[in-house]
Design an enzyme around this catalytic site. Structure first.
Site, PDB file in Angstrom:
ATOM      1  N   ASP A   2       0.644  -0.858   0.668  1.00  0.00           N
ATOM      2  CA  ASP A   2      -0.117  -0.160  -0.049  1.00  0.00           C
ATOM      3  C   ASP A   2       1.142   1.943  -0.135  1.00  0.00           C
ATOM      4  O   ASP A   2       0.367   2.786  -0.334  1.00  0.00           O
ATOM      5  CB  ASP A   2      -0.990  -0.385   1.279  1.00  0.00           C
ATOM      6  N   SER A   3       2.118   1.039  -0.229  1.00  0.00           N
ATOM      7  CA  SER A   3       2.844   2.156   0.299  1.00  0.00           C
ATOM      8  C   SER A   3       2.756   2.780  -2.219  1.00  0.00           C
ATOM      9  O   SER A   3       3.462   3.919  -1.902  1.00  0.00           O
ATOM     10  CB  SER A   3       4.566   1.189  -0.089  1.00  0.00           C
ATOM     11  N   ASP A  51      -0.717  -6.162  -0.292  1.00  0.00           N
ATOM     12  CA  ASP A  51      -1.349  -5.702   1.294  1.00  0.00           C
ATOM     13  C   ASP A  51      -3.117  -5.381   1.513  1.00  0.00           C
ATOM     14  O   ASP A  51      -3.195  -4.689   0.081  1.00  0.00           O
ATOM     15  CB  ASP A  51      -0.130  -4.914   1.177  1.00  0.00           C
ATOM     16  N   LYS A  63      -0.758 -10.144   2.844  1.00  0.00           N
ATOM     17  CA  LYS A  63       0.108  -8.945   3.603  1.00  0.00           C
ATOM     18  C   LYS A  63      -0.865  -8.009   4.749  1.00  0.00           C
ATOM     19  O   LYS A  63      -1.999  -7.860   4.367  1.00  0.00           O
ATOM     20  CB  LYS A  63       1.238  -8.577   3.629  1.00  0.00           C
ATOM     21  N   GLU A 101      -0.937  -5.481   8.843  1.00  0.00           N
ATOM     22  CA  GLU A 101      -0.115  -4.865   9.488  1.00  0.00           C
ATOM     23  C   GLU A 101      -0.628  -4.767  10.767  1.00  0.00           C
ATOM     24  O   GLU A 101      -2.627  -4.954  11.409  1.00  0.00           O
ATOM     25  CB  GLU A 101      -0.742  -4.199   9.630  1.00  0.00           C
ATOM     26  N   GLU A 139       9.616  -3.904  10.297  1.00  0.00           N
ATOM     27  CA  GLU A 139       9.796  -2.799   9.937  1.00  0.00           C
ATOM     28  C   GLU A 139      10.346  -1.796  11.297  1.00  0.00           C
ATOM     29  O   GLU A 139       9.963  -1.503  12.199  1.00  0.00           O
ATOM     30  CB  GLU A 139       8.279  -1.734   9.213  1.00  0.00           C
TER      31      GLU A 139
HETATM   32  O1  KIV Z   1       3.637  -0.984   1.516  1.00  0.00           O
HETATM   33  C1  KIV Z   1       4.744  -1.434   1.409  1.00  0.00           C
HETATM   34  O2  KIV Z   1       5.155  -1.603   0.705  1.00  0.00           O
HETATM   35  C2  KIV Z   1       5.368  -2.559   2.789  1.00  0.00           C
HETATM   36  C3  KIV Z   1       6.332  -2.299   2.873  1.00  0.00           C
HETATM   37  C4  KIV Z   1       7.406  -1.149   2.764  1.00  0.00           C
HETATM   38  C5  KIV Z   1       7.165  -3.779   3.840  1.00  0.00           C
HETATM   39  O3  KIV Z   1       4.400  -2.434   3.558  1.00  0.00           O
END
Ligand code: KIV
Length: 288
Positions: free
Chosen positions: A47-48, A86, A116, A118, A185
């Site tokens: 989600d970056s 994500d 993934k 969090e 992280e």
């Molecule tokens: O969203 C993302 O890119 C991440 C990574 C930095 C682990 O969660």
């Protein structure tokens, strides 16, 4: 010869053999192909993308639909790597049912190989439900960017009293719930090393030091796309921002000077090569 795909079992074996795992973020098919062909084991559609692709200040505005869209593109560009989708903010925090339904959508519509999310112990029950539903889960603890406002910014985690114990307990709770891997992280390297030695699943560090089982970076950061952004944990393996600017400046100059396109880059009314179909590209993308 058929390419051997990276699976969650490959990653577990890599940890057991002491082989480091190289993970990167990817958001589109072209980058995915380049990263995959260069040997990245895992591609995370993070989600970056809200920050590096969409230009937001945090990852919070990213929607499930947007992650699905980018995940489909990354999957199309990938042959060998394991692709992780994500779960964005708000897609799994409301209820267990919501989390399972949205993770299933991401797997089904995005085509990724795992998801993934969090958070630590607080999401252990959700992880259990997802794994029971056949959805492999990568955990993510330490600095969890979706909690940006609660954490008070992008800050190193685990330094406060009891911080080390909480991180280790979170990692253990995730492992027990069935995650196949955990992202660590922005936590002190000694804590990341201890977690890595404590849990049987591979840990992937970003700002977690060299003791993790693997590393992940945002691909735009490690390629140096933004010359103004260089946190301590990022190493720039290229200066693509500068390279792109130089290439575009040359293009602009040549267009203005009338030296692009040349005759060789233009078409004539009659094609001299026999059997030329008039098509510009073959389906593989090579110029005819
Ligand atoms: O969203 C993302 O890119 C991440 C990574 C930095 C682990 O969660």
């Amino acid at each position: 010869m058929k390419t051997q795909k990276v699976t969650i079992h490959t990653l577990r074996q890599m940890k057991e053999r002491g082989e480091k795992i190289a993970m990167l973020t990817a958001y589109d098919a072209t980058f995915a192909r380049l990263l995959d062909e260069s040997g990245a084991d895992v591609l995370l559609v993070g989600d970056s993308l809200g920050m590096v692709v969409q230009g937001h200040d945090t990852t919070l505005p990213v929607t499930l639909e947007e992650i699905i869209y980018h995940t489909r593109a990354v999957v199309r560009g990938t042959t060998r790597a394991h692709v992780v989708g994500d779960m964005p903010f708000g897609s799994y925090q409301t209820s267990l049912e919501q989390g399972v339904a949205n993770a299933a959508r991401l797997m089904k519509e995005g085509g990724c190989h795992s998801i993934k999310l969090e958070g630590g112990a607080v999401h252990a029950e959700l992880v259990r439900r997802l794994v029971a539903a056949g959805i492999p889960v990568m955990g993510h603890i330490g600095l969890t960017p979706q909690s940006f406002h609660q954490l008070g910014g992008f800050k190193v985690q685990g330094r406060e009293t009891g911080g080390r114990e909480k991180l280790i307990a979170d990692a253990r709770a995730l492992e027990e719930a069935g995650v196949y891997s955990i992202v660590l992280e922005a936590i002190p390297a000694d804590i990341a090393r201890e977690i890595t030695q404590t849990v049987s699943v591979p840990t992937i560090g970003i700002g977690g030091g060299a003791g993790c089982d693997g590393q992940v970076l945002v691909c735009y950061d490690m390629l140096g796309m933004d010359e103004t952004f260089k946190p301590r944990f990022v190493r720039r393996f290229a200066q693509l921002g500068q390279t792109i600017k130089e290439a575009v400046s040359s293009y602009v100059s040549e267009v203005r000077a009338g030296t692009f396109p040349s005759d060789a880059e233009s078409f004539t009314g009659v094609e001299s090569r026999p059997q030329h179909t008039g098509a510009l590209y073959s389906t593989a993308g090579t110029k005819k």
